[in-house]
Design an enzyme around this catalytic site. Structure first.
Site, PDB file in Angstrom:
ATOM      1  N   HIS A   1      52.869  30.285  72.137  1.00  0.00           N
ATOM      2  CA  HIS A   1      53.925  31.295  72.196  1.00  0.00           C
ATOM      3  C   HIS A   1      55.254  30.773  71.639  1.00  0.00           C
ATOM      4  O   HIS A   1      56.174  31.562  71.385  1.00  0.00           O
ATOM      5  CB  HIS A   1      54.114  31.768  73.642  1.00  0.00           C
ATOM      6  CG  HIS A   1      54.377  33.230  73.776  1.00  0.00           C
ATOM      7  ND1 HIS A   1      55.240  33.908  72.937  1.00  0.00           N
ATOM      8  CD2 HIS A   1      53.906  34.151  74.644  1.00  0.00           C
ATOM      9  CE1 HIS A   1      55.282  35.187  73.296  1.00  0.00           C
ATOM     10  NE2 HIS A   1      54.484  35.366  74.317  1.00  0.00           N
TER      11      HIS A   1
ATOM     12  N   ASP B   1      54.367  35.351  68.754  1.00  0.00           N
ATOM     13  CA  ASP B   1      54.454  36.202  69.928  1.00  0.00           C
ATOM     14  C   ASP B   1      53.157  36.986  70.140  1.00  0.00           C
ATOM     15  O   ASP B   1      52.283  37.032  69.275  1.00  0.00           O
ATOM     16  CB  ASP B   1      55.626  37.174  69.799  1.00  0.00           C
ATOM     17  CG  ASP B   1      56.969  36.465  69.862  1.00  0.00           C
ATOM     18  OD1 ASP B   1      57.052  35.402  70.498  1.00  0.00           O
ATOM     19  OD2 ASP B   1      57.936  36.984  69.267  1.00  0.00           O
TER      20      ASP B   1
END
Length: 242
Positions: free
Chosen positions: A210, A214
């Protein structure tokens, strides 16, 4: 601790220690998130059946379900350089790629090995299948070129043949993502008239770093991968058109 007596002690060294160190480094250095989905597998199963029936006549290698998934991944990734990426820790930057060095996890007697197929996006299905078969054999015999164990931009790991329906694959650092391929199982669905039916679906588990990518871009990659897998009969038609 009231453990059973007389255990068999296994030294924590060699490739087992190397695997453990890399897995621990991956989990402790990245912000990992796993996204799960599935794809209709009717076309995959039809293509696999056709490949088995026509392999000798067309001079094809043994094309497996994993080959079909890996080939579709390699065709999809160039449109998603944010997923096909590595994190360069020392420079504190992200390297994104439109070319695909596809890592494929191989279960060997010595432990997990990841072989890298370079420029997989340019390979025909039969060429990719033949290359993967050779690399798997070389990994298991210990004869694979060490240069082929690094340089990947994305990895595929498959536990579907062992009946695993979903799992959380660990990213192969410094890569930004890894795809876990799960078992094919029957699932309830609706037909074109809105009636109930049952169709086989293949599970897909994408773990992303992450820090690099995303959830939404990762999900869009999975969406396109699902579309590619569900169109596999169309995209592989030239293979069987001789």
């Amino acid at each position: 601790m009231n453990l059973p007596p007389d255990p068999r002690h296994v030294p924590y060294k060699g490739i087992r220690k190397l695997i453990g160190s890399r897995m621990h480094a991956s989990m402790s250095s990245q912000a990992q998130l796993t996204l799960n989905t599935s794809a209709d597998a009717v076309g995959l199963l039809r293509v696999r059946k056709r490949a088995k029936e026509q392999a000798a006549m067309l001079g094809l290698p043994n094309i497996t379900l994993n080959d079909l998934v890996c080939w579709t991944v390699a065709q999809t990734l160039p449109r998603f350089p944010d997923v096909n990426a590595v994190f360069e820790d020392e420079a504190q930057r992200i390297a994104q790629f439109t070319r695909v060095n596809l890592g494929v996890a191989v279960d060997t007697p010595r432990g997990l090995t990841v072989a890298t197929v370079r420029d997989a996006q340019d390979m025909a299905l039969a060429d990719l299948a033949g290359t993967l078969a050779r690399y798997v054999e070389e990994c298991r015999s210990g004869s694979i070129d060490m240069d082929l164990l690094s340089g990947g931009t994305f990895t595929v790991t498959n536990l579907g043949s062992l009946g695993i329906e979903t799992f959380t694959p660990i990213v192969n650092i410094p890569q930004a993502a890894i795809l876990g391929v799960c078992a094919i199982r029957d699932a309830a669905s609706t037909d074109e008239e809105g009636g109930a039916t049952v169709r086989p679906r293949i599970g897909l588990s994408l773990t992303i770093d992450h820090r690099v990518v995303d959830g939404a871009p990762g999900s869009r990659f999975l969406q396109e991968l699902v579309k590619g897998l569900e169109r596999i009969e169309e995209t592989t038609r030239p293979v069987f058109a001789k």
